[in-house]
Motif scaffolding. Structure first.
Motif, short mmCIF file in Angstrom:
data_model
loop_
_atom_site.label_atom_id
_atom_site.label_comp_id
_atom_site.label_asym_id
_atom_site.label_seq_id
_atom_site.Cartn_x
_atom_site.Cartn_y
_atom_site.Cartn_z
N TYR A 1 42.47 -7.51 67.85
CA TYR A 1 43.03 -7.80 66.53
C TYR A 1 43.84 -6.58 66.11
O TYR A 1 43.28 -5.52 65.81
CB TYR A 1 41.90 -8.07 65.53
N ASP A 2 45.16 -6.69 66.14
CA ASP A 2 46.02 -5.52 65.97
C ASP A 2 46.72 -5.48 64.61
O ASP A 2 47.76 -4.85 64.45
CB ASP A 2 47.06 -5.46 67.09
N ASN A 3 46.12 -6.12 63.61
CA ASN A 3 46.74 -6.18 62.28
C ASN A 3 45.86 -5.46 61.27
O ASN A 3 45.37 -6.06 60.31
CB ASN A 3 46.95 -7.65 61.88
N HIS A 4 45.66 -4.16 61.47
CA HIS A 4 44.75 -3.41 60.61
C HIS A 4 45.34 -3.21 59.22
O HIS A 4 46.47 -2.75 59.06
CB HIS A 4 44.45 -2.04 61.23
N ASN A 5 44.55 -3.57 58.20
CA ASN A 5 44.99 -3.43 56.81
C ASN A 5 43.97 -2.67 55.97
O ASN A 5 43.86 -2.92 54.77
CB ASN A 5 45.24 -4.82 56.20
N GLY A 6 43.24 -1.77 56.60
CA GLY A 6 42.23 -1.01 55.86
C GLY A 6 40.91 -1.77 55.80
O GLY A 6 40.66 -2.69 56.57
N VAL A 7 40.06 -1.37 54.86
CA VAL A 7 38.76 -2.01 54.70
C VAL A 7 38.95 -3.50 54.47
O VAL A 7 39.79 -3.91 53.66
CB VAL A 7 37.99 -1.39 53.51
N VAL A 8 38.17 -4.32 55.19
CA VAL A 8 38.35 -5.77 55.10
C VAL A 8 37.68 -6.30 53.83
O VAL A 8 36.47 -6.46 53.76
CB VAL A 8 37.75 -6.47 56.34
N LEU A 9 38.50 -6.57 52.83
CA LEU A 9 38.00 -7.09 51.55
C LEU A 9 38.73 -8.36 51.14
O LEU A 9 38.55 -8.86 50.03
CB LEU A 9 38.17 -6.03 50.45
N SER A 10 39.55 -8.88 52.03
CA SER A 10 40.35 -10.06 51.73
C SER A 10 39.95 -11.23 52.61
O SER A 10 39.78 -11.09 53.82
CB SER A 10 41.84 -9.74 51.95
N LYS A 11 39.80 -12.41 51.99
CA LYS A 11 39.48 -13.60 52.77
C LYS A 11 40.64 -13.98 53.69
O LYS A 11 40.43 -14.61 54.73
CB LYS A 11 39.13 -14.75 51.83
N ASN A 12 41.85 -13.61 53.30
CA ASN A 12 43.00 -13.88 54.18
C ASN A 12 42.85 -13.11 55.49
O ASN A 12 43.13 -13.63 56.57
CB ASN A 12 44.31 -13.49 53.49
N GLU A 13 42.40 -11.85 55.38
CA GLU A 13 42.24 -11.06 56.61
C GLU A 13 41.06 -11.57 57.42
O GLU A 13 41.12 -11.58 58.66
CB GLU A 13 42.08 -9.58 56.30
N SER A 14 39.98 -11.98 56.76
CA SER A 14 38.85 -12.51 57.53
C SER A 14 39.27 -13.75 58.30
O SER A 14 38.82 -13.97 59.43
CB SER A 14 37.67 -12.83 56.61
N GLN A 15 40.16 -14.56 57.74
CA GLN A 15 40.64 -15.73 58.45
C GLN A 15 41.47 -15.32 59.67
O GLN A 15 41.38 -15.95 60.74
CB GLN A 15 41.48 -16.63 57.54
N MET A 16 42.25 -14.25 59.54
CA MET A 16 43.01 -13.76 60.68
C MET A 16 42.09 -13.26 61.79
O MET A 16 42.36 -13.43 62.98
CB MET A 16 43.99 -12.67 60.24
N ILE A 17 40.98 -12.63 61.39
CA ILE A 17 39.99 -12.17 62.36
C ILE A 17 39.37 -13.36 63.08
O ILE A 17 39.22 -13.36 64.31
CB ILE A 17 38.92 -11.31 61.66
N ILE A 18 39.03 -14.40 62.32
CA ILE A 18 38.47 -15.62 62.91
C ILE A 18 39.45 -16.24 63.90
O ILE A 18 39.09 -16.64 65.01
CB ILE A 18 38.14 -16.65 61.80
N ASP A 19 40.71 -16.33 63.49
CA ASP A 19 41.73 -16.92 64.35
C ASP A 19 41.88 -16.11 65.64
O ASP A 19 42.09 -16.68 66.72
CB ASP A 19 43.08 -16.98 63.63
N LYS A 20 41.75 -14.80 65.55
CA LYS A 20 41.96 -13.96 66.72
C LYS A 20 40.79 -14.02 67.69
O LYS A 20 40.98 -14.13 68.90
CB LYS A 20 42.21 -12.51 66.28
N ILE A 21 39.56 -13.94 67.18
CA ILE A 21 38.41 -13.95 68.09
C ILE A 21 38.21 -15.32 68.72
O ILE A 21 37.72 -15.44 69.84
CB ILE A 21 37.11 -13.46 67.39
#
Length: 276
Positions: A163-183
């Protein structure tokens, strides 16, 4: 290009015996207590192996009674001191519904954002492990997926993503969805400039994958540094050998078995204190 071993596809004459299966329960509340005790012990394993850092990191296990909830650590308690009564039961809205001590009724927000999304998206996943381990963090800064240099690395063949889209501490549901999509449906994720995350059908396998991935990051960094001194490059194992090895030792049963000696050792060392 990294040179690759050209071995032909192997075949197996023997198979591994991974011992007895995990216990089964007819009483879901008894199973809940077992899950909590194993999760508390897992925190102590991670602490003993030196792969936690400060208050960062979180391990979770799905609750057998209410599978829409999961158990997680209270924020700020050192992993080496974790007990089953410290753990918090959190629902998918972020509400603490059970557990913990009166002065420990809070959890890491990133734990909820990341872990709740994974538990919701992956019904077969009962446990998730993420800590800021030293070699995982170091390797994650390179923005690469895992190379396959060693036999142990093959556990993750076609089973780890970057997952190469680091945006700092994960506090956003949008980023958690990107993590889900990637794994996707895989067992491990390398999060750039952040660290490692692994999942399993039980806490033992999730911990085993995390420890193995952390050790592989250390192996890669060491091997590439040593090779650079000689002007050479490490030799990758062939895709045929990696695929064969993954099928033999990359299973849930193998992962659980890999972790059991660590769990047994820490349980003996702490004298069962994790059950309090």
């Amino acid at each position: 290009m990294v040179s690759t071993n050209s071995a032909s596809a192997p075949t197996a004459d023997l198979s591994f015996d991974f011992g007895p299966p995990p216990p089964t329960f007819t009483d879901k509340y008894a199973e809940r207590e077992y899950v909590k005790e194993r999760l508390a012990l897992a925190y102590r394993v991670i602490a003993r192996e030196g792969i936690c850092e400060g208050a960062s990191g979180h391990l979770t296990s799905r609750d057998p009674v209410d599978r829409e909830c999961f158990w997680v650590n209270p924020y700020g308690l050192h992993f080496s001191r974790m007990t089953s009564s410290d753990l918090l039961l959190v629902d998918h809205h972020g509400k603490i519904v059970l557990g913990g001590k009166p002065h420990q009724q809070r959890y890491n927000a990133a734990a909820f954002i990341i872990h709740s999304a994974i538990h919701a998206a992956r019904p077969e996943v009962d446990s998730v492990v993420h800590t800021h381990s030293p070699y995982g963090k170091a390797f994650s800064t390179l923005g690469r997926n895992l190379p396959f240099y060693s036999q142990d690395s093959a556990v993750f063949y076609n089973d780890v993503e970057l997952y190469d889209n680091h945006n700092g501490v994960v506090l956003s549901k949008n980023e958690s969805q990107m993590i889900i999509d990637k794994i996707g449906g895989k067992k491990a994720l390398i999060m750039q400039s952040h660290g490692l995350l692994t999942v399993g059908e039980c806490i033992e396998s999730a911990v085993a994958w995390f420890m193995l991935l952390e050790n592989e990051c250390r192996t890669i960094l060491t091997a590439e540094a040593a090779a650079a001194m000689t002007g050479s490059k490490p030799i990758s194992i062939s895709s045929e050998v990696a695929e064969f090895t993954q099928k033999e030792i990359g299973t849930e049963e193998a992962g659980r078995f890999e972790a059991l000696p660590f769990f047994d050792l820490v349980e003996e060392e702490c004298g069962g204190a994790h059950r309090k």
